[in-house]
Scaffold this motif. Structure first.
Motif, PDB file in Angstrom:
ATOM      1  N   LEU A   1      44.001 112.049 -39.612  1.00  0.00           N
ATOM      2  CA  LEU A   1      44.020 112.795 -40.745  1.00  0.00           C
ATOM      3  C   LEU A   1      45.206 113.042 -41.554  1.00  0.00           C
ATOM      4  N   TYR A   2      46.515 112.709 -40.996  1.00  0.00           N
ATOM      5  CA  TYR A   2      47.482 112.850 -41.937  1.00  0.00           C
ATOM      6  C   TYR A   2      47.666 111.508 -42.833  1.00  0.00           C
ATOM      7  N   VAL A   3      47.087 110.264 -42.270  1.00  0.00           N
ATOM      8  CA  VAL A   3      47.053 109.290 -43.144  1.00  0.00           C
ATOM      9  C   VAL A   3      46.063 109.265 -43.977  1.00  0.00           C
ATOM     10  N   PHE A   4      44.705 109.756 -43.810  1.00  0.00           N
ATOM     11  CA  PHE A   4      43.748 109.828 -44.642  1.00  0.00           C
ATOM     12  C   PHE A   4      43.539 111.327 -45.276  1.00  0.00           C
ATOM     13  N   SER A   5      42.805 111.631 -46.067  1.00  0.00           N
ATOM     14  CA  SER A   5      42.484 112.892 -46.619  1.00  0.00           C
ATOM     15  C   SER A   5      41.696 113.828 -45.582  1.00  0.00           C
ATOM     16  N   PRO A   6      42.173 115.165 -45.220  1.00  0.00           N
ATOM     17  CA  PRO A   6      41.620 115.931 -44.311  1.00  0.00           C
ATOM     18  C   PRO A   6      40.151 116.612 -44.954  1.00  0.00           C
ATOM     19  N   ALA A   7      39.343 115.644 -45.247  1.00  0.00           N
ATOM     20  CA  ALA A   7      37.904 116.182 -45.688  1.00  0.00           C
ATOM     21  C   ALA A   7      37.103 116.566 -44.321  1.00  0.00           C
ATOM     22  N   ILE A   8      36.091 117.105 -44.537  1.00  0.00           N
ATOM     23  CA  ILE A   8      34.985 117.508 -43.708  1.00  0.00           C
ATOM     24  C   ILE A   8      34.492 116.090 -42.797  1.00  0.00           C
ATOM     25  N   THR A   9      34.196 115.391 -43.667  1.00  0.00           N
ATOM     26  CA  THR A   9      33.639 113.965 -43.181  1.00  0.00           C
ATOM     27  C   THR A   9      34.728 113.117 -42.421  1.00  0.00           C
ATOM     28  N   ASN A  10      35.828 113.131 -42.661  1.00  0.00           N
ATOM     29  CA  ASN A  10      36.921 112.619 -41.853  1.00  0.00           C
ATOM     30  C   ASN A  10      37.029 113.342 -40.443  1.00  0.00           C
ATOM     31  N   VAL A  11      37.151 114.493 -40.761  1.00  0.00           N
ATOM     32  CA  VAL A  11      37.203 115.524 -39.603  1.00  0.00           C
ATOM     33  C   VAL A  11      36.048 115.284 -38.418  1.00  0.00           C
ATOM     34  N   ILE A  12      34.955 115.160 -39.032  1.00  0.00           N
ATOM     35  CA  ILE A  12      33.657 114.837 -38.163  1.00  0.00           C
ATOM     36  C   ILE A  12      33.955 113.159 -37.569  1.00  0.00           C
ATOM     37  N   ILE A  13      34.396 112.329 -38.118  1.00  0.00           N
ATOM     38  CA  ILE A  13      34.237 110.840 -37.719  1.00  0.00           C
ATOM     39  C   ILE A  13      35.634 110.746 -36.713  1.00  0.00           C
ATOM     40  N   VAL A  14      36.805 111.318 -36.900  1.00  0.00           N
ATOM     41  CA  VAL A  14      37.773 111.583 -36.082  1.00  0.00           C
ATOM     42  C   VAL A  14      37.471 112.337 -34.802  1.00  0.00           C
ATOM     43  N   LEU A  15      36.753 113.444 -34.786  1.00  0.00           N
ATOM     44  CA  LEU A  15      36.567 114.100 -33.426  1.00  0.00           C
ATOM     45  C   LEU A  15      35.363 113.446 -32.844  1.00  0.00           C
ATOM     46  N   ALA A  16      34.586 112.523 -33.492  1.00  0.00           N
ATOM     47  CA  ALA A  16      33.413 112.157 -32.948  1.00  0.00           C
ATOM     48  C   ALA A  16      34.268 110.745 -32.157  1.00  0.00           C
ATOM     49  N   ILE A  17      35.131 109.988 -32.743  1.00  0.00           N
ATOM     50  CA  ILE A  17      35.719 108.928 -31.919  1.00  0.00           C
ATOM     51  C   ILE A  17      36.570 109.335 -30.793  1.00  0.00           C
ATOM     52  N   THR A  18      37.053 110.329 -30.680  1.00  0.00           N
ATOM     53  CA  THR A  18      38.000 110.928 -29.793  1.00  0.00           C
ATOM     54  C   THR A  18      36.907 111.286 -28.508  1.00  0.00           C
ATOM     55  N   ARG A  19      35.810 111.736 -28.833  1.00  0.00           N
ATOM     56  CA  ARG A  19      34.965 111.975 -27.740  1.00  0.00           C
ATOM     57  C   ARG A  19      33.975 110.982 -26.917  1.00  0.00           C
TER      58      ARG A  19
END
Length: 296
Positions: free
Chosen positions: A140-158
Motif C-alpha cells: 500500500l505504500y508503493v501503490f495508492s491506499p485506495a479501497i480496491t487496493n486494500v481489499i486485494i492486499v488483505l485478500a492475498i495475505t489470507r
C-alpha cells in the motif's frame, strides 16, 4: 433452508447464550450497515461548527448527537453507522476473495498433487514467509491506499490460510471409502471434488471464514490508523479511530465509539465461530443438545 433446519439452528444457538448474544450483535451491525446510512447519512457529512467535539449523551442538539460530535460537528452516531457499511464491505470482499481463491487452489493441490501441487505450495510458503501486516504496508505504500487496493492486499495475505487448510482436508478425505467407491463407479474429477469432498471441507472453511472476518477488520483498522488504509472522504471505523487520536485527552469519544464497535464485532465473530465449530462437528455437537433433542 427448511423450517425444521432453521428451528434446529436456532435451538442450538440458544443453547450457547454467549453465541446467541453475539449473533444478535452481528445482526444489528449488518442491519445498521444496510439502513444506517439511509437514515442518518446526512448527519454523517453535514458540519455543525457550533457542535464541535460535543460530548456524548447531550440530547440538546438532537438524538443524532447522543454519542457526541467530532471536530467538525458531525454526528458520531451517524458516522459510526455510515462507517460500518464500508468496514463490512471491505472485510467481506477480502474474505470472500481469499476463500474462493484459496479453496480452489487447495482443492487442486490436495486432490491432484504432483508438480502442480508442489508449485502451489511453494508460492504459498513465499507469501506466508512475510508478516501479513508488513506485506500490506509495503504494497500500500508503493501503490495508492485506495479501497480496491486494500481489499486485494488483505485478500492475498489470507489466501494461504484457506489453501493449506483445504489441501490438508482433501488429502485426508480422498483416501476414504466413499471417495474410492465414487472413483470406481466412474465419477468425474469435477463431481468427486465438488460433490463428495467439498461439502465435507465446507464446515471447517466456514468456521475459519468467520474468524478471518474479524482478523481482516482488525487489519483494515490497523492500516487506516497508520494512514495507509482507506482515505478520506471514505470512512471506516479504523479511520474514525485515527481521526480521534489527536483529541484523546479532550474528546475521548471520537475514538472510543468506533473502537468499541470494532471490539464488539470482533468478539462476537469469535464467539459465533466457536459455536459454529461445535455445531458442525458431529463429535462435539452433543454439548449443544439436550437428551430430548437427539430423538428429534
Amino acid at each position: 433452508m427448511s423450517e425444521h433446519r432453521i428451528k434446529t439452528v436456532f435451538r442450538l444457538l440458544w443453547r450457547d447464550k454467549f453465541a446467541f448474544v453475539a449473533a444478535i450483535i452481528l445482526t444489528l451491525t449488518v442491519f445498521s450497515a444496510l439502513f444506517g446510512p439511509w437514515l442518518l447519512g446526512r448527519s454523517a457529512t453535514m458540519m455543525n461548527l457550533r457542535a464541535r467535539n460535543a460530548p456524548p449523551f447531550d440530547l440538546s442538539k438532537g438524538f443524532e448527537y447522543i454519542l457526541g460530535a467530532d471536530s467538525l460537528g458531525r454526528s458520531i452516531l451517524a458516522r459510526v453507522l455510515f462507517a460500518s457499511q464500508t468496514t463490512i464491505m471491505i472485510a467481506a470482499a477480502a474474505v470472500i476473495c481469499s476463500l474462493v481463491i484459496g479453496t480452489l487452489l487447495g482443492l487442486i493441490a490436495g486432490y491432484r498433487g504432483g508438480l502442480v501441487g508442489e508449485a502451489i505450495m511453494r508460492v504459498t510458503d513465499i507469501v506466508m514467509s512475510f508478516p501479513s501486516l508488513l506485506l500490506a504496508l509495503v504494497v500500500l505504500y508503493v501503490f495508492s491506499p485506495a479501497i480496491t487496493n486494500v481489499i486485494i492486499v488483505l485478500a492475498i495475505t489470507r489466501v494461504p490460510i484457506y489453501l493449506r487448510t483445504t489441501r490438508a482436508e482433501v488429502m485426508e478425505i480422498r483416501s476414504r471409502m466413499f471417495v474410492i467407491a465414487a472413483e470406481v463407479t466412474g465419477a468425474s474429477t469435477f463431481r468427486l471434488v465438488f460433490k463428495h469432498i467439498l461439502p465435507i471441507v465446507a464446515p471447517t472453511l466456514i468456521t475459519i471464514m468467520t474468524l478471518d472476518f474479524a482478523f481482516v477488520m482488525l487489519a483494515e483498522a490497523s492500516l487506516s490508523f497508520l494512514g495507509l488504509g482507506v482515505q478520506a472522504p471514505n470512512v471506516t471505523w479504523g479511520v474514525m479511530v485515527a481521526e480521534g487520536r489527536a483529541y484523546l485527552s479532550t474528546a475521548w469519544w471520537l475514538s472510543f465509539w468506533p473502537g468499541l464497535a470494532i471490539a464488539l464485532v470482533t468478539m462476537s465473530l469469535n464467539l459465533v465461530s466457536n459455536w459454529l465449530r461445535i455445531a458442525t462437528d458431529p463429535v462435539q455437537r452433543w454439548r449443544l443438545e439436550k437428551p430430548e433433542d437427539k430423538n428429534v
